[in-house]
Design an enzyme around this catalytic site. Structure first.
Site, PDB file in Angstrom:
ATOM      1  N   ASP A   1      -5.651   9.432   9.087  1.00  0.00           N
ATOM      2  CA  ASP A   1      -4.313   9.038   9.530  1.00  0.00           C
ATOM      3  C   ASP A   1      -4.011   9.482  10.950  1.00  0.00           C
ATOM      4  O   ASP A   1      -4.344  10.604  11.356  1.00  0.00           O
ATOM      5  CB  ASP A   1      -3.255   9.622   8.592  1.00  0.00           C
ATOM      6  CG  ASP A   1      -3.349   9.053   7.189  1.00  0.00           C
ATOM      7  OD1 ASP A   1      -3.748   7.890   7.075  1.00  0.00           O
ATOM      8  OD2 ASP A   1      -3.020   9.770   6.232  1.00  0.00           O
TER       9      ASP A   1
ATOM     10  N   TYR B   1     -11.376  -4.172   3.174  1.00  0.00           N
ATOM     11  CA  TYR B   1     -10.496  -3.611   4.200  1.00  0.00           C
ATOM     12  C   TYR B   1     -11.317  -3.468   5.490  1.00  0.00           C
ATOM     13  O   TYR B   1     -12.126  -2.570   5.619  1.00  0.00           O
ATOM     14  CB  TYR B   1      -9.969  -2.262   3.737  1.00  0.00           C
ATOM     15  CG  TYR B   1      -8.801  -1.698   4.523  1.00  0.00           C
ATOM     16  CD1 TYR B   1      -8.798  -1.646   5.920  1.00  0.00           C
ATOM     17  CD2 TYR B   1      -7.691  -1.197   3.865  1.00  0.00           C
ATOM     18  CE1 TYR B   1      -7.746  -1.122   6.627  1.00  0.00           C
ATOM     19  CE2 TYR B   1      -6.615  -0.673   4.556  1.00  0.00           C
ATOM     20  CZ  TYR B   1      -6.650  -0.642   5.930  1.00  0.00           C
ATOM     21  OH  TYR B   1      -5.592  -0.114   6.638  1.00  0.00           O
TER      22      TYR B   1
ATOM     23  N   GLU C   1       0.859  -1.183   0.000  1.00  0.00           N
ATOM     24  CA  GLU C   1       0.000   0.000   0.000  1.00  0.00           C
ATOM     25  C   GLU C   1       0.898   1.236   0.000  1.00  0.00           C
ATOM     26  O   GLU C   1       1.682   1.444   0.923  1.00  0.00           O
ATOM     27  CB  GLU C   1      -0.914   0.003   1.225  1.00  0.00           C
ATOM     28  CG  GLU C   1      -1.916   1.132   1.232  1.00  0.00           C
ATOM     29  CD  GLU C   1      -2.822   1.112   2.450  1.00  0.00           C
ATOM     30  OE1 GLU C   1      -3.517   2.132   2.673  1.00  0.00           O
ATOM     31  OE2 GLU C   1      -2.841   0.095   3.175  1.00  0.00           O
TER      32      GLU C   1
END
Length: 264
Positions: free
Chosen positions: A60, A174, A49
């Protein structure tokens, strides 16, 4: 079956869980992209990734955010990363997944972005700030070029939404293992087994766990819930500090732990 799913299936046939490391492209300068990817694939990862630095990385945690800031200071952009990938495409032997936010893609232009992904050997894309309901615009642009649009499923997704996301996801699902942003964790939710069981029942493609996984022990335990793991902050830190042995230990933890049953 897409390139990403084939890579995960091949890992399964070898008796291992899929291991996908996250790297921040250009953390240390654009010139680090090639050697980092070549080293990771040499270590035996399933896919890589490749994160694109962005000024507002809402998904993040602090480790990846700081890595993105270092890359931005070095002048790294989505366009430059894709150009760098294209320069050594023939040397890349594992599928690459771009993780970016939608604004750089929109600024690039969807069709131009798709063409640049093809030139760079990109096989999948993750765009965390595009909700599932709006993700059709990505599939329309990328699927004709055999690029998967990977969907994230959160712990708070209701069953009917899980079913819809799993049906639409490509490459792999995911499965986010924590509520909140990325980053290393010492504890996870107590309902993960039930959550993954529901996901695996709903999904016709592999289910990988991501967010918060940072130790070999967590790679093993989280890997057993699905078809493999994605490890971000711990890999970013190890790369920044030059500790490849830490990444090797994480990869080693994914080997030889595949149960006999069919998972999807």
């Amino acid at each position: 079956m897409t390139t990403l799913q084939q890579a995960i299936d091949q890992t399964k046939l070898a008796g291992h869980k899929a291991f996908i490391p996250y790297m921040m492209a250009g953390d240390g300068g654009l010139e680090t992209v090639k050697p980092t990817i070549l080293k990771l694939q040499q270590l035996g990862v399933t896919a890589i990734e490749v994160g694109i630095p962005f000024t507002d990385p809402v998904a993040d945690g602090p480790t990846i955010e700081r890595a993105g800031e270092r890359a931005l200071v070095a002048g790294v952009t989505l366009r430059k990363v894709l150009q760098a990938l294209a320069s050594f495409k023939e040397e890349i032997t594992v599928p690459l997944v771009i993780m970016t936010y939608f604004n750089p893609v929109l600024a690039y232009g969807l069709e131009a972005f798709a063409q640049a992904c093809v030139a760079g050997g990109v096989k999948g894309i993750i765009v965390p700030d595009v909700p599932f309901e709006e993700s059709g615009i990505l599939r329309e642009a990328l699927n004709p070029h055999s690029i998967d649009v990977i969907q994230l499923v959160s712990l708070t997704s209701p069953p009917e939404r899980i079913t819809r996301i799993a049906a639409a996801s490509q490459g792999f699902v995911y499965a986010v293992t924590v509520n909140g942003i990325t980053g290393e964790r010492s504890n996870f939710a107590t309902n993960l087994e039930q959550h993954f069981a529901s996901l695996r029942q709903a999904s016709p493609i592999p289910v990988l766990a991501g967010f918060g996984i940072s130790t070999p022990e967590q790679v093993k335990s989280m890997g057993m819930l699905g078809d493999g793991v994605i490890v971000g902050s711990a890999v970013v830190t190890a790369l920044h500090e030059g500790r490849m042995e830490a990444i090797e230990a994480l990869i080693a933890a994914s080997k030889g732990i595949y149960e006999k049953s069919t998972l999807y």
